[in-house]
Design a protein around this motif. Structure first.
Motif, PDB file in Angstrom:
ATOM      1  N   PRO A  31       0.889  -1.151   0.034  1.00  0.00           N
ATOM      2  CA  PRO A  31      -0.037  -0.074  -0.078  1.00  0.00           C
ATOM      3  C   PRO A  31       0.715   1.356   0.014  1.00  0.00           C
ATOM      4  N   GLY A  32       0.698   2.330  -0.770  1.00  0.00           N
ATOM      5  CA  GLY A  32       1.135   3.442  -0.751  1.00  0.00           C
ATOM      6  C   GLY A  32       2.248   3.666  -1.985  1.00  0.00           C
ATOM      7  N   SER A  33       2.519   2.361  -2.702  1.00  0.00           N
ATOM      8  CA  SER A  33       3.515   2.544  -3.705  1.00  0.00           C
ATOM      9  C   SER A  33       2.942   3.185  -4.819  1.00  0.00           C
ATOM     10  N   THR A  34       3.754   3.954  -5.582  1.00  0.00           N
ATOM     11  CA  THR A  34       3.197   4.676  -6.650  1.00  0.00           C
ATOM     12  C   THR A  34       3.605   3.961  -7.891  1.00  0.00           C
ATOM     13  N   ALA A  35       4.119   2.750  -7.981  1.00  0.00           N
ATOM     14  CA  ALA A  35       4.493   2.091  -9.167  1.00  0.00           C
ATOM     15  C   ALA A  35       3.655   1.289  -9.578  1.00  0.00           C
ATOM     16  N   SER A  36       3.428   0.977 -11.026  1.00  0.00           N
ATOM     17  CA  SER A  36       2.078   0.201 -11.358  1.00  0.00           C
ATOM     18  C   SER A  36       2.559  -1.404 -11.270  1.00  0.00           C
ATOM     19  N   ALA A  37       1.452  -2.146 -11.192  1.00  0.00           N
ATOM     20  CA  ALA A  37       1.714  -3.608 -10.684  1.00  0.00           C
ATOM     21  C   ALA A  37       2.052  -4.391 -12.206  1.00  0.00           C
ATOM     22  N   GLN A  38       2.913  -5.041 -12.123  1.00  0.00           N
ATOM     23  CA  GLN A  38       3.290  -6.192 -13.290  1.00  0.00           C
ATOM     24  C   GLN A  38       2.649  -7.288 -13.337  1.00  0.00           C
ATOM     25  N   PRO A  39       2.147  -7.574 -14.506  1.00  0.00           N
ATOM     26  CA  PRO A  39       1.145  -8.836 -14.871  1.00  0.00           C
ATOM     27  C   PRO A  39       2.093 -10.108 -14.741  1.00  0.00           C
ATOM     28  N   SER A  40       3.352 -10.217 -14.650  1.00  0.00           N
ATOM     29  CA  SER A  40       4.172 -11.231 -14.827  1.00  0.00           C
ATOM     30  C   SER A  40       5.656 -11.178 -14.399  1.00  0.00           C
ATOM     31  N   LEU A  41       6.304 -11.964 -13.840  1.00  0.00           N
ATOM     32  CA  LEU A  41       7.580 -11.960 -13.392  1.00  0.00           C
ATOM     33  C   LEU A  41       8.491 -11.924 -14.747  1.00  0.00           C
ATOM     34  N   LEU A  42       8.219 -12.658 -15.568  1.00  0.00           N
ATOM     35  CA  LEU A  42       8.957 -12.732 -16.958  1.00  0.00           C
ATOM     36  C   LEU A  42       8.301 -11.847 -18.050  1.00  0.00           C
ATOM     37  N   SER A  43       9.144 -11.274 -19.014  1.00  0.00           N
ATOM     38  CA  SER A  43       8.847 -10.279 -19.689  1.00  0.00           C
ATOM     39  C   SER A  43       8.851 -11.078 -21.160  1.00  0.00           C
ATOM     40  N   GLU A  44      10.035 -11.515 -21.543  1.00  0.00           N
ATOM     41  CA  GLU A  44      10.510 -11.989 -22.733  1.00  0.00           C
ATOM     42  C   GLU A  44      11.305 -13.129 -22.734  1.00  0.00           C
ATOM     43  N   PHE A  45      11.219 -14.211 -23.741  1.00  0.00           N
ATOM     44  CA  PHE A  45      12.357 -15.095 -23.880  1.00  0.00           C
ATOM     45  C   PHE A  45      12.631 -15.030 -25.249  1.00  0.00           C
ATOM     46  N   ARG A  46      14.091 -15.105 -25.506  1.00  0.00           N
ATOM     47  CA  ARG A  46      14.545 -15.013 -27.063  1.00  0.00           C
ATOM     48  C   ARG A  46      15.554 -16.298 -26.986  1.00  0.00           C
ATOM     49  N   PHE A  47      15.647 -16.636 -28.333  1.00  0.00           N
ATOM     50  CA  PHE A  47      16.582 -17.912 -28.766  1.00  0.00           C
ATOM     51  C   PHE A  47      16.770 -17.564 -30.354  1.00  0.00           C
ATOM     52  N   GLY A  48      18.063 -18.373 -30.497  1.00  0.00           N
ATOM     53  CA  GLY A  48      18.770 -18.119 -31.931  1.00  0.00           C
ATOM     54  C   GLY A  48      20.058 -18.466 -31.854  1.00  0.00           C
ATOM     55  N   PHE A  49      20.862 -17.799 -32.959  1.00  0.00           N
ATOM     56  CA  PHE A  49      22.074 -18.243 -33.170  1.00  0.00           C
ATOM     57  C   PHE A  49      22.945 -17.164 -33.486  1.00  0.00           C
ATOM     58  N   ASN A  65      27.215 -20.591 -32.415  1.00  0.00           N
ATOM     59  CA  ASN A  65      26.615 -20.559 -31.048  1.00  0.00           C
ATOM     60  C   ASN A  65      25.110 -20.675 -31.143  1.00  0.00           C
ATOM     61  N   LEU A  66      24.587 -21.335 -30.315  1.00  0.00           N
ATOM     62  CA  LEU A  66      23.350 -21.380 -29.642  1.00  0.00           C
ATOM     63  C   LEU A  66      23.111 -20.454 -28.486  1.00  0.00           C
ATOM     64  N   THR A  67      22.186 -19.482 -28.657  1.00  0.00           N
ATOM     65  CA  THR A  67      21.816 -18.574 -27.803  1.00  0.00           C
ATOM     66  C   THR A  67      20.583 -18.636 -27.127  1.00  0.00           C
ATOM     67  N   GLY A  68      20.384 -18.082 -26.098  1.00  0.00           N
ATOM     68  CA  GLY A  68      19.044 -17.833 -25.038  1.00  0.00           C
ATOM     69  C   GLY A  68      19.281 -16.700 -24.272  1.00  0.00           C
ATOM     70  N   GLU A  69      18.048 -16.152 -24.062  1.00  0.00           N
ATOM     71  CA  GLU A  69      17.983 -15.140 -23.023  1.00  0.00           C
ATOM     72  C   GLU A  69      16.500 -14.999 -22.581  1.00  0.00           C
ATOM     73  N   ILE A  70      16.754 -14.667 -21.261  1.00  0.00           N
ATOM     74  CA  ILE A  70      15.219 -14.267 -20.486  1.00  0.00           C
ATOM     75  C   ILE A  70      15.649 -12.852 -20.033  1.00  0.00           C
ATOM     76  N   LEU A  71      14.192 -12.279 -20.444  1.00  0.00           N
ATOM     77  CA  LEU A  71      14.247 -10.642 -19.868  1.00  0.00           C
ATOM     78  C   LEU A  71      13.076 -10.835 -18.767  1.00  0.00           C
ATOM     79  N   PHE A  72      13.398 -10.528 -17.634  1.00  0.00           N
ATOM     80  CA  PHE A  72      12.313 -10.261 -16.535  1.00  0.00           C
ATOM     81  C   PHE A  72      11.491  -8.927 -16.832  1.00  0.00           C
TER      82      PHE A  72
END
Length: 198
Positions: A31-49, A65-72
Motif C-alpha cells: 500500500p502507498g506504492s506509486t508504481a504500477s503492478a506488473q502482470p508477470s515476473l517474466l517479460s520475454e524469452f529469446r533464442f537463436g544463433f 553458437n546457440l543462444t538464449g536469453e530471458i528478460l524479466f
C-alpha cells in the motif's frame, strides 16, 4: 571451467535473478506504492544463433553458437512513457559454442526504446562467466586471449515486432575484461534471435 559448469552457473544466476525480481514485485504491491503492478515476473524469452567472433581466432572456421536469453519484467513502470525507457529489464542468458570454443553465461540490465510501433533498439550491460582461455602465457590457436573470468558484457540490438508477442532481434555483443587482466583482446559475436513476449 567446462560448458556444463557454465550452464549450471547460468541456472544459479537465473534463480537469483528471479528471486530478486520477485522481491521487487512484492515491494511494489505494498500500500502507498506509486508504481504500477506488473502482470508477470517474466517479460520475454529469446533464442537463436550467433557467429563466434568472426574477426578473431575463434571464428576463423565459421564457428557458431546457440543462444538464449530471458528478460524479466521491469521492477516498476512509471506512468510516463519517456521516463519508463530509463527503467531497465534485468536479463540472464547464455551462449553455447558448437565447436568447443568459448561458451559463456551472463546477466545484466537491458534498456529497450521504441523507434516506431514495430521497430525498437536496445542496449544492455552486465557481466559474464566463461570457459575460454585465461592463460596469459599460452593461448591455443583456436581460442581468444580473454585473460580472466568474469568479464564485462555489452550488447546492442535492433528489433522488429512481427506480431503482438513475436519479434526478431539482430544483436552485436562484446565481452572483455576492460584491462583488468594481462590479456584483453575480447570476444565479439553477431547474431539473430526470435523473441516471444509474455
Amino acid at each position: 571451467m567446462r560448458v556444463g559448469t557454465v550452464i549450471g552457473m547460468s541456472l544459479l544466476v537465473a534463480s537469483m535473478g528471479a528471486t530478486g525480481v520477485a522481491n521487487a514485485s512484492e515491494v511494489k504491491r505494498q500500500p502507498g506504492s506509486t508504481a504500477s503492478a506488473q502482470p508477470s515476473l517474466l517479460s520475454e524469452f529469446r533464442f537463436g544463433f550467433s557467429a563466434q567472433d568472426p574477426w578473431g581466432a575463434e571464428g576463423r572456421d565459421g564457428s557458431a553458437n546457440l543462444t538464449g536469453e530471458i528478460l524479466f519484467a521491469k521492477p516498476f513502470t512509471p506512468s510516463d512513457l519517456f521516463t519508463s525507457y530509463f527503467v531497465p529489464r534485468p536479463h540472464i542468458g547464455g551462449s553455447l559454442n558448437f565447436d568447443g570454443r568459448t561458451s559463456f553465461a551472463y546477466a545484466g540490465l537491458s534498456w529497450t526504446i521504441d523507434v516506431t510501433p514495430s521497430l525498437f533498439v536496445e542496449g544492455s550491460i552486465g557481466g559474464a562467466i566463461h570457459n575460454g582461455n585465461r592463460n596469459p602465457v599460452y593461448t591455443p590457436p583456436d581460442l581468444q586471449a580473454l585473460g580472466c573470468s568474469p568479464l564485462f558484457r555489452e550488447s546492442g540490438s535492433v528489433g522488429v515486432r512481427l506480431a503482438a508477442n513475436w519479434s526478431v532481434v539482430a544483436t552485436v555483443e562484446h565481452l572483455s575484461n576492460a584491462g583488468a587482466c594481462a590479456e584483453n583482446r575480447g570476444l565479439t559475436n553477431i547474431g539473430a534471435r526470435v523473441g516471444y513476449s509474455f
